[in-house]
Motif scaffolding. Structure first.
Motif, PDB file in Angstrom:
ATOM      1  N   VAL A   1       0.842  -1.199   0.000  1.00 47.34           N
ATOM      2  CA  VAL A   1       0.000   0.000   0.000  1.00 47.34           C
ATOM      3  C   VAL A   1       0.877   1.248   0.000  1.00 47.34           C
TER       4      VAL A   1
ATOM      5  N   ILE B   1       0.986   4.301  -2.692  1.00 43.93           N
ATOM      6  CA  ILE B   1       0.677   5.664  -2.252  1.00 43.93           C
ATOM      7  C   ILE B   1       1.725   6.638  -2.778  1.00 43.93           C
TER       8      ILE B   1
ATOM      9  N   SER C   1       0.969   7.818  -6.170  1.00 40.29           N
ATOM     10  CA  SER C   1      -0.345   8.436  -6.379  1.00 40.29           C
ATOM     11  C   SER C   1      -0.245   9.957  -6.453  1.00 40.29           C
TER      12      SER C   1
ATOM     13  N   GLN D   1      -3.857   6.727   2.161  1.00 39.05           N
ATOM     14  CA  GLN D   1      -3.354   5.573   2.908  1.00 39.05           C
ATOM     15  C   GLN D   1      -4.261   5.258   4.097  1.00 39.05           C
TER      16      GLN D   1
ATOM     17  N   ILE E   1      -7.403   3.364   2.797  1.00 40.87           N
ATOM     18  CA  ILE E   1      -7.137   1.970   2.421  1.00 40.87           C
ATOM     19  C   ILE E   1      -6.887   1.115   3.651  1.00 40.87           C
TER      20      ILE E   1
ATOM     21  N   TYR F   1      -5.123  -6.633  -0.133  1.00 41.99           N
ATOM     22  CA  TYR F   1      -4.977  -5.454  -0.986  1.00 41.99           C
ATOM     23  C   TYR F   1      -4.498  -5.877  -2.371  1.00 41.99           C
TER      24      TYR F   1
ATOM     25  N   HIS G   1      -6.070   1.344  -4.875  1.00 45.95           N
ATOM     26  CA  HIS G   1      -5.749   2.741  -4.540  1.00 45.95           C
ATOM     27  C   HIS G   1      -6.327   3.699  -5.586  1.00 45.95           C
TER      28      HIS G   1
ATOM     29  N   THR H   1      -8.773   6.639  -4.610  1.00 44.42           N
ATOM     30  CA  THR H   1      -8.425   7.999  -5.030  1.00 44.42           C
ATOM     31  C   THR H   1      -9.644   8.705  -5.608  1.00 44.42           C
TER      32      THR H   1
END
Length: 420
Positions: free
Chosen positions: A103, A107, A110, A133, A136, A148, A153, A157
């Motif tokens: 994750v 991130i 992102s 974060q 999630i 995950y 993500h 988002t």
């Protein structure tokens, strides 16, 4: 000037003035009609939201501009996901989730559009990443049996940008448990099973397209990233992403597969111009068309869904999803968000879904893998091309390939088949 010429000139002048007046009036009338249509849609949306009319929201999600703007989405999405009512208390600190490291890596990648030397943008980017974060990890810590996957993500988002952190946190939990649950198990086999149903859809609706895919030995896994992110990974236009979410949030999780089939059929003419070669066809199809007529595709997807509902499609294809797939439990009493399309004015009870996550997968068929129905030669070719795409393709193509190559079911099938 003769009398006849004078009369002719007078007639032409009058005709010209009449045409100009008519054109001007038409333009004046056209603008209000467009404005009126938008105002009517907004009033209908407002009424549906206030009364909790799920069928009306579904109908509006299929046509026109969907939910129009983020202001309306901030009211409609929580209603559809039942996050408009109070939820459980905030969870206490728990052990680190097994996927937390992955994750964190996603991130970092992102909100790249906020990458800038500007200090203010850097601050905004850092805050957005922190919020993402938190969203999630809240889902994963509440439901530790969920795994995950790269792409979740992108979903979160979209929720964060439209809804804000608090509402997005609640929405992400509902989407994970009711819509993306098949993506969040220990492998991607349930998702590959869903994608396999696209073959049946194409065979039923446009056999020429499916014949072409068969001839090129193109397997139905090219739109993997479309399905697991609802196109958020592939579409660069956020307005289009939000429009798709308006639609997909309203229906069974399998609607994303109907959508992919509609997109493929919308490109049939271009597809037939591509060399009938596996790598060429796969590369062409993996790239989500930027100029797609979204409203037409949404309408076609809905028509496919109405003609071949999920259960009917599985029967026609003689390829059944897991009994406890999110597709098959979506309308099942006890595991449905709604009660006969009526909003339930209590918080979502995730207990029954958590219980399903503890149960073994059960299919109606003896097939143990979505890949078992395809010829060894096609899978061998597919594996070789996937490896090449991971190494050389653009991110939008390579991500889907990488996800599939890294899936447990794909690796196990290759090992059992002697394909190395």
């Amino acid at each position: 000037m003769t009398r006849a010429r004078q009369l002719q000139n007078s007639y032409l002048k009058a005709k010209s003035n009449s045409f100009a007046a008519h054109t001007s009036a038409s333009l004046r009338n056209r603008r209000p009609r467009t404005k009126d249509a938008l105002e009517i849609r907004i009033r209908l949306l407002d009424k549906a939201i206030v009364t909790g009319d799920i069928p009306a929201l579904r109908k509006l999600s299929v046509t026109g501009q969907g939910f129009v703007n983020d202001g309306i989405r901030r009211r409609a999405w929580p209603l559809l996901l039942r996050t408009h009512v109070p939820r459980r208390e905030v969870i206490s600190d728990s052990e680190k989730h097994k996927d937390e490291s992955q994750v964190e890596l996603d991130i970092i990648r992102s909100f790249t559009h906020l990458s800038s030397e500007s200090k203010s943008k850097q601050i905004i980017k850092k805050q957005r990443q922190t919020d993402l974060q938190d969203i999630i990890m809240d889902v994963l810590q509440r439901h530790p049996k969920l795994a995950y996957y790269q792409g979740f993500h992108d979903v979160c988002t979209t929720l964060l940008v439209v809804l804000g952190k608090e509402a997005a946190t609640l929405a992400a939990e509902t989407l994970a448990m009711f819509f993306f649950r098949d993506c969040m198990l220990d492998n991607l086999e349930p998702v590959l099973d869903q994608l396999s149903l696209m073959t049946a859809l194409l065979r039923l609706e446009d056999p020429e397209v499916q014949d072409f895919l068969d001839k090129s030995e193109t397997l139905p896994f090219f739109p993997l990233s479309w399905v697991i992110t609802w196109c958020a990974h592939d579409l660069g236009d956020f307005a289009k992403i939000a429009r798709l979410y308006d639609f997909l949030i309203c229906f069974n999780p399998l609607m994303s597969v109907y959508l992919t089939a509609a997109v493929v059929m919308s490109r049939r003419d271009e597809l037939f111009e591509v060399e009938c070669d596996n790598a060429m066809v796969h590369t062409f199809l993996t790239k989500f068309p930027k100029d797609v007529d979204l409203e037409r595709v949404i309408s076609h997807a809905h028509q496919l869904y109405t003609t071949y509902p999920p259960e009917s499609l599985q029967n026609r294809a003689e390829s059944w999803l897991d009994v406890n797939s999110c597709v098959n439990t979506f309308n099942r009493p006890g595991t449905s968000l709604y009660n006969n399309d009526k909003i339930i004015l209590t918080a979502v009870d995730f207990g029954p879904i958590d219980a399903l996550l503890s149960q073994p997968r059960i299919k109606k068929t003896k097939e143990t893998s979505a890949l078992s129905k395809y010829p060894t030669s096609a899978l061998q070719l597919y594996r070789r091309n996937m490896a090449a795409m991971v190494a050389f393709s653009a991110a939008s193509v390579g991500t889907a390939a990488l996800l599939l190559m890294n899936s447990t079911v794909f690796r196990e099938w290759l090992a059992n088949s002697g394909l190395r």
